[in-house]
Design a protein around this motif. Structure first.
Motif, mmCIF file in Angstrom:
data_model
loop_
_atom_site.group_PDB
_atom_site.id
_atom_site.type_symbol
_atom_site.label_atom_id
_atom_site.label_comp_id
_atom_site.label_asym_id
_atom_site.label_seq_id
_atom_site.Cartn_x
_atom_site.Cartn_y
_atom_site.Cartn_z
ATOM 1 N N ARG A 146 8.340 3.558 6.226
ATOM 2 C CA ARG A 146 7.279 4.564 6.331
ATOM 3 C C ARG A 146 6.589 4.474 7.688
ATOM 4 N NH1 ARG A 146 2.230 4.411 2.155
ATOM 5 N NH2 ARG A 146 1.868 2.442 3.232
ATOM 6 N N ASN B 283 0.806 -1.232 0.000
ATOM 7 C CA ASN B 283 0.000 0.000 0.000
ATOM 8 C C ASN B 283 0.834 1.276 0.000
ATOM 9 O OD1 ASN B 283 -1.996 -1.847 0.135
ATOM 10 N ND2 ASN B 283 -2.722 -1.307 2.171
ATOM 11 N N LEU B 284 1.920 1.268 -0.756
ATOM 12 C CA LEU B 284 2.677 2.513 -0.918
ATOM 13 C C LEU B 284 1.879 3.461 -1.806
ATOM 14 C CD1 LEU B 284 6.314 1.190 -1.457
ATOM 15 C CD2 LEU B 284 5.275 2.105 0.634
ATOM 16 N N PHE B 285 2.109 4.763 -1.627
ATOM 17 C CA PHE B 285 1.438 5.754 -2.464
ATOM 18 C C PHE B 285 2.117 5.764 -3.830
ATOM 19 C CE2 PHE B 285 1.142 7.527 1.971
ATOM 20 C CZ PHE B 285 -0.140 7.039 2.186
ATOM 21 N N PRO B 286 1.391 5.413 -4.894
ATOM 22 C CA PRO B 286 2.041 5.161 -6.185
ATOM 23 C C PRO B 286 2.605 6.417 -6.832
ATOM 24 C CG PRO B 286 -0.347 5.069 -6.416
ATOM 25 C CD PRO B 286 -0.062 5.181 -4.950
ATOM 26 N N HIS B 287 2.108 7.597 -6.432
ATOM 27 C CA HIS B 287 2.557 8.823 -7.087
ATOM 28 C C HIS B 287 3.803 9.407 -6.441
ATOM 29 C CE1 HIS B 287 0.177 10.009 -3.669
ATOM 30 N NE2 HIS B 287 0.511 11.279 -3.800
ATOM 31 N N HIS C 15 6.485 1.466 -8.293
ATOM 32 C CA HIS C 15 6.395 0.461 -9.355
ATOM 33 C C HIS C 15 7.755 0.102 -9.942
ATOM 34 C CE1 HIS C 15 6.432 4.197 -11.735
ATOM 35 N NE2 HIS C 15 6.901 3.456 -12.714
#
Ligand SMILES: Nc1ncnc2c1ncn2[C@@H]1O[C@H](COP(=O)(O)OP(=O)(O)OP(=O)(O)O)[C@@H](O)[C@H]1O
Ligand SMILES: [Mg+2]
Lengths: 224, 270
Positions: free
Chosen positions: B161, B99-103, B147
């Motif tokens: 994190r 669940n990392l923030f993809p942006h 990614h």
């Protein structure tokens, strides 16, 4: 063929100043309308996606109403209908307001869909780090959902620009209005509408290039 | 097993009393009592659907409980009117799906909450994040987006994190289950090292070897209840309850049959 042979460049040349003035009016109403439509869409899209009671239903009704009535009817309503109720708006106000209202409805749906496409597990990752609902929206749902919504919002922005040509019907001196005036005085219909098409194509292609640029810069990976 | 583990009479970091939770008719937590002491690594095992994830989510207040009470460092966090967002800052959680923030780049994933919630300066946050990323062996990946990282690397960023908020306890929900087998080790090593620094941890896992080597205590959950608990090697080698025995026998069988399937033939299968 004889049309092309008799294409009178001087008509376009002589009308450059007037067309440029029309272009500026188109852009003035268009840019104000688009910027405000984005704001309306962001706020109402967020209310819709988060199912905020009452406001969500109000926003949904607004979207339904606008999407299911012709934009021309909306423009006429503001320009000819409101004065009956004692509300008099000048032509520029009606110009940007009508396309804001119209574009805002489409932007609301674009952003709602984008925000709803943000996986729940990413919002939860935000909450788990101690974000409040507002912080979660600002730092997780907005940047991710906004990117998802981006291409469709720019398509709506292009529609807003194209629809400014309807403003000629209330006498707003934008591009189509100017070109139409010139052609009815000079009878050089073909030349004027060719020039007009070139203007609109230039605007739309610029916006399309912007989409591709932003998509490249901001794209999210296929799967996340 | 852990030198830093505090004396048992000290205030537990997390305590739960008779926690119950249902989804509709489905009773998922059926009266859970537990306590986690400072510096302790508590391992939770149990069959699929037994309520392990739900238990962690309830401790982190991501899921409201129906009844019972939960305390964090002596403060009741299930009481009315608590500041949920502030409580969650003190409880880290790492998910199966990373669940990392993809942006955001790896380093910005790590610093986001510290900067936005703690109002830490970017310079200070970056320095601290680089420290944490190097601790999980990823300093040179700081500028990569999720990614561009392998699953094991993403999971290690997710651990960094969680640590960035300096939580009092970190919850791990099957953090290696979504990984290719060859990437499991690198994440388990990070967990082991973290346990050795005295971090208080609750680790839901299917990795029995990890449970045995790193866990200070082990809970076996089934059907929303804690069926058995004790020193990991005791429970794993000499389970007392019939249900624990059955579960362990099944996981062992699974391990063996997988071993037989593997292409590298190591000879003796125990
Ligand atoms: N949000 C939800 N809504 C409805 N039912 C849920 C929800 N979350 C979990 N459940 C149900 O609760 C039960 C326990 O689920 P939980 O995820 O806690 O189990 P688990 O022990 O973590 O299993 P696994 O090992 O498969 O991860 C399951 O029956 C599941 O279907
Ligand atoms: Mg689970």
């Amino acid at each position: 063929m004889h049309v092309l042979a008799s294409f009178e460049w001087s008509v376009i040349w002589d009308s450059q100043g007037a067309l440029w003035g029309g272009f500026k009016h188109t852009m003035k109403a268009g840019v104000v309308g688009i910027v405000l439509a984005y704001l309306v869409g962001l706020v109402l899209g967020a209310l819709r996606a988060h199912r905020i009671p009452i406001l969500n239903q109000l926003a949904a009704s607004y979207v339904e109403l606008i999407r299911n009535t012709p934009i021309l009817v909306q423009i006429f309503f503001l320009y000819y209908g409101l004065p009956v109720l004692g509300i008099h708006l000048d032509v520029f106000t009606v110009a940007w307001l009508s396309i804001t209202i119209w574009g805002g409805a489409f932007m609301t749906e674009n952003f709602r869909a984008g925000f709803e496409a943000v996986p729940q597990r990413l919002s939860e990752a935000g909450y788990a780090l101690g974000f409040t609902r507002l912080q979660e929206f600002l730092y997780v749902t907005l940047p991710i959902g906004g990117r998802i919504a981006l291409p469709s919002t720019i398509n709506s922005a292009i529609s807003v620009i194209k629809n400014t040509s309807l403003l000629l019907l209330i006498g707003y001196p934008e591009l189509t209005y100017v070109a139409n005036n010139i052609q009815s005085n000079t009878f050089r219909t073909f030349e004027m509408f060719t020039a007009l098409a070139v203007y609109y194509l230039a605007i739309v292609w610029t916006l399309s290039a912007l989409i591709r640029f932003l998509e490249r810069r901001l794209a999210l990976p296929e799967a996340f | 097993m852990n030198a830093q583990a505090a004396a048992p009479e000290a205030e537990p970091v997390v305590r739960a009393e008779d926690v119950r939770k249902s989804f509709g008719e489905n009773v998922v937590l059926d009266g859970i009592d537990l306590s986690v002491s400072m510096g302790e690594t508590l391992v939770v095992i149990g069959p699929s659907g037994s309520g392990k994830s739900t238990l962690l989510r309830c401790i982190n207040l991501l899921e409201p409980i129906d009844s019972g009470r939960i305390w964090l460092e002596g403060e009741e966090i299930t009481a009315k009117g608590v500041k949920v967002a502030q409580i969650r800052q003190r409880i880290g959680i790492v998910f199966q799906q990373f669940n990392l923030f993809p942006h955001l780049k790896a380093i910005d994933n790590v610093t986001l909450a510290a900067r936005r919630v703690r109002h830490m300066s970017r310079r200070e946050a970056d320095a601290r994040a680089l420290e944490l990323l190097s601790r999980v062996g990823l300093q040179e990946k700081a500028k990569q987006h999720p990614h561009q990282l392998s699953g094991g690397q993403q999971q290690r960023v997710a651990i960094a994190r969680a640590l960035m908020m300096e939580p009092r306890v970190v919850l791990f929900d099957e953090v290696t289950s979504a990984l290719d087998p060859e990437l499991v080790g690198e994440v388990l090593v990070v967990l082991r090292d973290l346990a050795e620094t005295g971090m208080t941890m609750v680790v839901v896992t299917h990795e029995m070897q990890f449970a045995r080597e790193v866990g200070d205590r082990l809970l076996f959950m089934d059907d929303g209840r804690i069926v058995e608990e004790g020193i990991p090697s005791d429970v794993l080698d000499r389970p007392k309850q019939e249900r624990t025995k059955r579960f362990l026998r099944r996981s062992l069988q699974m391990a063996h049959s997988l071993e037989e399937l593997s292409i590298t033939d190591q000879g003796e299968v125990e």
